[in-house]
Every structure is written in structure tokens, then in C-alpha cells.
Design a protein around this motif. Structure first.
Motif, PDB file in Angstrom:
ATOM      1  N   ASP A 259       0.845  -1.202   0.000  1.00 12.95           N
ATOM      2  CA  ASP A 259       0.000   0.000   0.000  1.00 12.95           C
ATOM      3  C   ASP A 259       0.875   1.245   0.000  1.00 12.95           C
ATOM      4  OD1 ASP A 259      -2.386  -1.448   0.097  1.00 12.95           O
ATOM      5  OD2 ASP A 259      -2.294  -1.608   2.286  1.00 12.95           O
ATOM      6  N   GLY A 260       0.402   2.285  -0.653  1.00 15.23           N
ATOM      7  CA  GLY A 260       1.121   3.548  -0.605  1.00 15.23           C
ATOM      8  C   GLY A 260       1.318   4.170  -1.967  1.00 15.23           C
ATOM      9  N   PRO A 261       1.758   5.422  -1.994  1.00 17.82           N
ATOM     10  CA  PRO A 261       1.897   6.172  -3.250  1.00 17.82           C
ATOM     11  C   PRO A 261       2.985   5.612  -4.170  1.00 17.82           C
ATOM     12  CG  PRO A 261       2.803   7.427  -1.401  1.00 17.82           C
ATOM     13  CD  PRO A 261       2.076   6.262  -0.811  1.00 17.82           C
ATOM     14  N   LEU A 262       4.054   5.037  -3.609  1.00 15.34           N
ATOM     15  CA  LEU A 262       5.110   4.506  -4.458  1.00 15.34           C
ATOM     16  C   LEU A 262       4.594   3.333  -5.294  1.00 15.34           C
ATOM     17  CD1 LEU A 262       8.189   4.567  -2.030  1.00 15.34           C
ATOM     18  CD2 LEU A 262       7.538   6.255  -3.752  1.00 15.34           C
ATOM     19  N   SER A 263       3.818   2.454  -4.656  1.00 18.27           N
ATOM     20  CA  SER A 263       3.247   1.309  -5.372  1.00 18.27           C
ATOM     21  C   SER A 263       2.267   1.777  -6.448  1.00 18.27           C
ATOM     22  CB  SER A 263       2.538   0.379  -4.386  1.00 18.27           C
ATOM     23  OG  SER A 263       3.443  -0.122  -3.434  1.00 18.27           O
ATOM     24  N   ALA A 264       1.462   2.773  -6.115  1.00 19.94           N
ATOM     25  CA  ALA A 264       0.505   3.307  -7.083  1.00 19.94           C
ATOM     26  C   ALA A 264       1.219   3.938  -8.271  1.00 19.94           C
ATOM     27  CB  ALA A 264      -0.406   4.321  -6.400  1.00 19.94           C
ATOM     28  N   GLU A 265       2.291   4.666  -8.003  1.00 22.90           N
ATOM     29  CA  GLU A 265       3.048   5.298  -9.076  1.00 22.90           C
ATOM     30  C   GLU A 265       3.718   4.245  -9.957  1.00 22.90           C
ATOM     31  OE1 GLU A 265       6.537   8.725  -9.666  1.00 22.90           O
ATOM     32  OE2 GLU A 265       5.702   8.318  -7.674  1.00 22.90           O
ATOM     33  N   LEU A 266       4.231   3.190  -9.327  1.00 22.44           N
ATOM     34  CA  LEU A 266       4.844   2.098 -10.080  1.00 22.44           C
ATOM     35  C   LEU A 266       3.811   1.406 -10.962  1.00 22.44           C
ATOM     36  CD1 LEU A 266       7.182   0.130 -10.696  1.00 22.44           C
ATOM     37  CD2 LEU A 266       6.535  -1.125  -8.617  1.00 22.44           C
ATOM     38  N   ALA A 267       2.627   1.143 -10.417  1.00 23.68           N
ATOM     39  CA  ALA A 267       1.567   0.489 -11.193  1.00 23.68           C
ATOM     40  C   ALA A 267       1.174   1.327 -12.399  1.00 23.68           C
ATOM     41  CB  ALA A 267       0.355   0.239 -10.295  1.00 23.68           C
ATOM     42  N   ALA A 268       1.093   2.625 -12.204  1.00 28.82           N
ATOM     43  CA  ALA A 268       0.738   3.517 -13.314  1.00 28.82           C
ATOM     44  C   ALA A 268       1.828   3.506 -14.378  1.00 28.82           C
ATOM     45  CB  ALA A 268       0.514   4.934 -12.788  1.00 28.82           C
ATOM     46  N   TRP A 269       3.086   3.499 -13.954  1.00 28.45           N
ATOM     47  CA  TRP A 269       4.194   3.504 -14.918  1.00 28.45           C
ATOM     48  C   TRP A 269       4.215   2.231 -15.755  1.00 28.45           C
ATOM     49  CZ3 TRP A 269       8.488   0.306 -15.558  1.00 28.45           C
ATOM     50  CH2 TRP A 269       9.428   0.767 -16.497  1.00 28.45           C
ATOM     51  N   LEU A 270       3.894   1.104 -15.147  1.00 28.46           N
ATOM     52  CA  LEU A 270       3.942  -0.166 -15.867  1.00 28.46           C
ATOM     53  C   LEU A 270       2.955  -0.223 -17.026  1.00 28.46           C
ATOM     54  CD1 LEU A 270       4.341  -2.621 -12.865  1.00 28.46           C
ATOM     55  CD2 LEU A 270       5.998  -2.283 -14.700  1.00 28.46           C
ATOM     56  N   THR A 271       1.897   0.552 -16.962  1.00 26.95           N
ATOM     57  CA  THR A 271       0.904   0.567 -18.040  1.00 26.95           C
ATOM     58  C   THR A 271       1.092   1.734 -18.993  1.00 26.95           C
ATOM     59  OG1 THR A 271      -0.674   1.820 -16.673  1.00 26.95           O
ATOM     60  CG2 THR A 271      -0.786  -0.590 -16.570  1.00 26.95           C
ATOM     61  N   THR A 272       2.167   2.494 -18.790  1.00 29.08           N
ATOM     62  CA  THR A 272       2.430   3.647 -19.657  1.00 29.08           C
ATOM     63  C   THR A 272       3.211   3.218 -20.886  1.00 29.08           C
ATOM     64  OG1 THR A 272       2.521   5.113 -17.723  1.00 29.08           O
ATOM     65  CG2 THR A 272       3.481   5.939 -19.773  1.00 29.08           C
ATOM     66  N   LEU A 287      11.550   3.730  -7.081  1.00 31.30           N
ATOM     67  CA  LEU A 287      10.194   3.436  -6.591  1.00 31.30           C
ATOM     68  C   LEU A 287      10.124   2.023  -6.025  1.00 31.30           C
ATOM     69  CD1 LEU A 287       7.942   4.887  -9.462  1.00 31.30           C
ATOM     70  CD2 LEU A 287       8.374   5.912  -7.208  1.00 31.30           C
ATOM     71  N   ILE A 288      10.702   1.088  -6.760  1.00 32.27           N
ATOM     72  CA  ILE A 288      10.674  -0.313  -6.323  1.00 32.27           C
ATOM     73  C   ILE A 288      11.437  -0.476  -5.021  1.00 32.27           C
ATOM     74  CG2 ILE A 288      11.334  -2.679  -6.952  1.00 32.27           C
ATOM     75  CD1 ILE A 288      11.076  -1.700  -9.921  1.00 32.27           C
ATOM     76  N   GLU A 289      12.599   0.166  -4.953  1.00 24.18           N
ATOM     77  CA  GLU A 289      13.392   0.089  -3.730  1.00 24.18           C
ATOM     78  C   GLU A 289      12.658   0.738  -2.564  1.00 24.18           C
ATOM     79  OE1 GLU A 289      17.923   1.051  -2.106  1.00 24.18           O
ATOM     80  OE2 GLU A 289      17.332   1.613  -4.155  1.00 24.18           O
ATOM     81  N   GLY A 290      12.068   1.891  -2.814  1.00 25.10           N
ATOM     82  CA  GLY A 290      11.342   2.592  -1.757  1.00 25.10           C
ATOM     83  C   GLY A 290      10.139   1.822  -1.246  1.00 25.10           C
ATOM     84  N   ALA A 291       9.513   1.028  -2.117  1.00 20.88           N
ATOM     85  CA  ALA A 291       8.362   0.206  -1.725  1.00 20.88           C
ATOM     86  C   ALA A 291       8.772  -1.129  -1.128  1.00 20.88           C
ATOM     87  CB  ALA A 291       7.447  -0.016  -2.930  1.00 20.88           C
ATOM     88  N   GLY A 292      10.076  -1.329  -0.954  1.00 16.76           N
ATOM     89  CA  GLY A 292      10.551  -2.528  -0.278  1.00 16.76           C
ATOM     90  C   GLY A 292      10.943  -3.682  -1.169  1.00 16.76           C
ATOM     91  N   GLY A 293      10.841  -3.533  -2.483  1.00 15.74           N
ATOM     92  CA  GLY A 293      11.107  -4.646  -3.385  1.00 15.74           C
ATOM     93  C   GLY A 293      12.540  -5.143  -3.358  1.00 15.74           C
TER      94      GLY A 293
END
Length: 337
Positions: A259-272, A287-293
Motif C-alpha cells: 500500500d502507498g503512493p510509491l506502489s501506485a506510481e509504479l503500477a501507473a508507470w507499468l501501463t504507460t 520506486l521499487i526500492e522505496g516500496a521494499g522490493g
């Protein structure tokens, strides 16, 4: 990074003559392309000593025979077979993933086209079964059955991997299941096939297979880590190679499911749509690093390796071979490329 275990160089020396003899059975064109892929010749056919890979799977096969008290020669057909299946998958995966280089050389599909890559890969796969069945051992049929089942799971994992590209959301569980098929299945078979050829008890074979399966998932976690944060000079692939293709790898999947803005931003980028530049790729890696990946991938790889080690300690094995298997697994997890 720790030094490569001696078993890797020993396995490469042990299997290369038998591997070359097997490839020599192929038709001229497939033989040429396979020999190039293995690093034995240049694209023009001149002998060379290019990097042929680490031979992790053959090393596992040879060690699995030693672990049950058999000489490593018993596992040699199995070692050759798993290396052939591994390279079948590499030749075809390079095309499916659009990778133009492997080990700092042009890939088969890039030099000779997709159709040639498919046919060369298929030839290597068929050859693997032939090598096993030609041994005449009473254990050859069970070993061939193991390899056939393994190939089915490997292909399942690749099908899942490709299907993820068409989906907006992939769970971590789905991604791990994909890794267990695409990578874990063959490492599992590699760690068991020598014991199968040696006629080892089922419980021992199962423990070795579980070890290989867990090492395989750890291997894929590290491979996916390197696909985002690896050094191109070491991996032989462009920086951020998995991000460039917007691949939903294990670290990406974990980050997406937080959950959180980083995950949402990553999800949006993947469909761009569009080709991302280096600045954009660096931002997305952040973004991935910040979201814990990033941290999760490394921690999960270590957890899987611990499960692998527990599997080996749960059955009676040759002590020296067990230690070599443990060292090899740790090397795989700690690798940089």
C-alpha cells in the motif's frame, strides 16, 4: 562476492567433452548455432573460448550422485541432459525477452533470426532425452521421466511469465509460483537426477529435489534483483534490463502489492506506453526500492536458501558432498552476475 566453488570448474571440465559429443549429433546448422551459443566458436565458425556459463546445474547433478555414495560418472548423462535443457530455455528465452546479448555476445536469435532460435532450442531439448535414454541404465527411464516432467513445469513457468505482461496486477504468490516453474524446476531436477541415476531411495531423492527447488527460487530472486540493480559489466545485460521491458519480476511484484503512493506510481508507470530513458528507469528503480522490493528480494532469497539447507540436513548424505552442495547454493544466492 565469495569465490566460485571448485565443483563448478570441475563440472565444466567433466561435462564439456560429453556435451560437445552430444551437440555433434545435431544437423549442421543447429550444431553451428548451438556451438556458438555455448561459446565454443565465433559466429563465423572459428574456435573461441568465450564464457560458457557457470555450469551450476551440471555441478548439482554430479554432486547429487556423490551425495548418495555413487561415483560422479554415474550422473554424467544427467549432467549433460540438464545443461542441454537449460540452454534450450536460454536460447528461446533470449528471443521471447528480446535480449540481444548474453555473456557479452550477440544472442542466437539476433544473429540468425527467431525461427532459428526456436529450432536450435528444440533440438537441444530433444537431445537431452536422447542422451539419458542412450545410457542403457535401468534408472535411465526414471531420470528421463523426471526431466520430461521438469521441462513441462519449466514451460509452465515461462507461460506464466509471458502472461504477466498482459495483466495489470500480479500477486507475489503467482510470481513465486512462476519462479518455481521457470527456474526452480530445473535446478530441482539437477539436484536430484544424479541420485535417480544412482538408484537412491525415494526419500533421499525428494530431499535433494527440495533443496534444488528452494535454491532455484532463491536464484530467480537474485536474478530478478540483478535485472534491475545489477552491474552490466558483470551480468552481460544492459542496466535496468528488466525494467526496460516493464517486466513484473519478483521485486516489482512485491513492490506493487504494498500500500502507498510509491506502489501506485509504479503500477501507473507499468501501463504507460513508450520507450523509457535512463533517467526514467533510475526513477522507477527507486520506486521499487522505496516500496521494499529490493530488500524483500534479498531477504527472501536468504530465507529460501535456509530452507534448502534444512532439506539437505534432514537425510543421510555423504558429508563432503553435502558441504559442497551447501557451498554451491550459497554461491548462487550471493552471486553478482
Amino acid at each position: 562476492m565469495s569465490a566460485a566453488p571448485a565443483c563448478l570448474s570441475h563440472s565444466r571440465v567433466a561435462i564439456t567433452p560429453a556435451l560437445r559429443a552430444a551437440v555433434d549429433r545435431l544437423d549442421h546448422r543447429s550444431r553451428h548455432q548451438a556451438a556458438y551459443h555455448f561459446g565454443w566458436i565465433t559466429a563465423g565458425g572459428a574456435p573461441t573460448s568465450a564464457d560458457a556459463g557457470k555450469a551450476v546445474r551440471p555441478a548439482l547433478a554430479l554432486l547429487s550422485a556423490e551425495a548418495v555414495g555413487a561415483p560422479p560418472e554415474v550422473a554424467l548423462p544427467g549432467a549433460v541432459a540438464v545443461e542441454l535443457v537449460h540452454n534450450f530455455s536460454l536460447v528461446q528465452d533470449d528471443w521471447m525477452d528480446g535480449d540481444e546479448e548474453r555473456r557479452h555476445r550477440r544472442t542466437v536469435w539476433k544473429l540468425w533470426g527467431p525461427s532459428s532460435a526456436v529450432l536450435t532450442g528444440d533440438a537441444l531439448l530433444a537431445l537431452a532425452q536422447e542422451v539419458l535414454l542412450d545410457t542403457g541404465l535401468p534408472t535411465a527411464a526414471p531420470a528421463a521421466r523426471l526431466l520430461a516432467r521438469t521441462t513441462r513445469h519449466l514451460i509452465r513457468g515461462q507461460v506464466q511469465d509471458l502472461s504477466f505482461a498482459q495483466r495489470s496486477h500480479v500477486t507475489v504468490e503467482e510470481c513465486v509460483d512462476m519462479a518455481a516453474g521457470k527456474t526452480g524446476a530445473l535446478l530441482s531436477a539437477s539436484a536430484a537426477i544424479g541420485a535417480v541415476l544412482a538408484g537412491a531411495p525415494e526419500a533421499t531423492v525428494d530431499a535433494l529435489a527440495l533443496y534444488g527447488d528452494q535454491v532455484g527460487v532463491a536464484f530467480q530472486l537474485v536474478d530478478d534483483f540483478l535485472g534491475i540493480w545489477g552491474d552490466p559489466a558483470v551480468t552481460g545485460k544492459p542496466v535496468h534490463s528488466d525494467l526496460r521491458s516493464r517486466k513484473k519480476s519478483l521485486p516489482v511484484s512485491h513492490a506493487l502489492n504494498q500500500d502507498g503512493p510509491l506502489s501506485a506510481e509504479l503500477a501507473a508507470w507499468l501501463t504507460t506506453p513508450g520507450e523509457p530513458d535512463e533517467d526514467e528507469l533510475r526513477r522507477v528503480a527507486g520506486l521499487i526500492e522505496g516500496a521494499g522490493g529490493r530488500d524483500w528480494a534479498l531477504a527472501e532469497a536468504a530465507r529460501r536458501m535456509a530452507l534448502a539447507e534444512d532439506a539437505l540436513r534432514g537425510v543421510e548424505l555423504d558429508a563432503a558432498a553435502r558441504e559442497e552442495l551447501l557451498a554451491l547454493g550459497r554461491f548462487v544466492v550471493a552471486r553478482e552476475g
